[in-house]
Design an enzyme around this catalytic site. Structure first.
Site, PDB file in Angstrom:
ATOM      1  N   ARG A 113       0.861  -1.176   0.000  1.00  0.00           N
ATOM      2  CA  ARG A 113       0.000   0.000   0.000  1.00  0.00           C
ATOM      3  C   ARG A 113       0.904   1.235   0.000  1.00  0.00           C
ATOM      4  NH1 ARG A 113      -2.400  -3.535   3.846  1.00  0.00           N
ATOM      5  NH2 ARG A 113      -4.512  -4.198   3.244  1.00  0.00           N
ATOM      6  N   HIS A 141      -1.679   3.011  -6.406  1.00  0.00           N
ATOM      7  CA  HIS A 141      -2.455   1.789  -6.168  1.00  0.00           C
ATOM      8  C   HIS A 141      -2.518   0.891  -7.403  1.00  0.00           C
ATOM      9  CE1 HIS A 141      -5.259  -0.718  -3.940  1.00  0.00           C
ATOM     10  NE2 HIS A 141      -5.993  -0.793  -5.028  1.00  0.00           N
ATOM     11  N   TYR A 193      -9.083  -9.889  -7.966  1.00  0.00           N
ATOM     12  CA  TYR A 193      -7.985 -10.219  -8.869  1.00  0.00           C
ATOM     13  C   TYR A 193      -8.314 -11.433  -9.735  1.00  0.00           C
ATOM     14  CZ  TYR A 193      -5.790  -6.878  -5.851  1.00  0.00           C
ATOM     15  OH  TYR A 193      -5.534  -5.734  -5.151  1.00  0.00           O
TER      16      TYR A 193
END
Length: 206
Positions: A40, A132, A167
């Site tokens: 992150r 991101h 994903y």
């Protein structure tokens, strides 16, 4: 990000570093770590020397304070470990020194990271690039190899597997795009085979 886009981003970051007057230019390494560890933005900015497993012979990065104040160890490739060692050099460094400092003191802030990535994107012809996107690409590519949802969740620091399932969905959409592309190609072949010239040739062969 597609593989072609990643190539352009890496090349652009390297060129920015080459033209930088700062001796420790790190745009290329920024991209390498964001993409190679899937961190992150906040985790990336807070990285300290003590968090790098390369100094202990381990190919990993320790996240001391992830989302929800949780700790985890992120495995990284041997290639990224080697790049980090070469980039940092052999000179002893304070354990709490930021891996990516900002100015003379302090760690890189989120705003600083965001602006750095946006600059790379602007020169790369990808104006929508943001930090991101590297994390998302990392998760998608990692899932693609073994389809191990739980390992991807562990690497990304997801507490719920539902968060990681995006994903798998991304991969499914990629497959559909490939099927559509194949369908379009077959359709073009079908159109060519239905022309009068082609049909007449077949009739003559009979």
């Amino acid at each position: 990000l597609s593989r072609e886009q990643l190539k352009i981003v890496f090349r652009t970051a390297a060129e920015i570093d080459a033209f930088s007057s700062h001796p420790s230019a790190d745009d290329e390494m920024t991209v390498a770590v964001l993409l190679g560890a899937g961190l992150r933005a906040s985790e990336f900015c807070s990285l300290q020397i003590r968090d790098l497993g390369i100094y202990g012979g381990k190919n990993q990065i320790d996240v001391r304070r992830g989302k929800g104040a949780k700790q985890r160890s992120v495995l990284i490739s041997k290639t990224l470990s080697k790049r980090l060692r070469n980039w940092l050099g052999d000179r002893p460094r304070p354990k709490k020194q930021p891996v990516f400092p900002s100015g003379r003191s302090g760690a890189l802030t989120y705003i600083g990271l965001y602006q750095r990535v946006k600059r790379i994107g602007r020169f790369a012809g990808l104006p929508d690039l943001h930090p991101h996107m590297f994390r998302h690409t990392f998760g998608t590519l990692l899932y693609h190899y073994k389809k191990d949802m739980f390992f991807v969740a562990e690497q990304l620091g997801h507490s719920k597997i539902d968060t990681t399932q995006i994903y798998a969905k991304t991969l499914t959409e990629s497959k559909l795009e490939q099927i559509d592309a194949l369908g379009a190609e077959l359709n073009n072949l079908l159109k060519r085979s239905n022309t009068k010239d082609y049909t007449s040739k077949l009739l003559r062969r009979r």
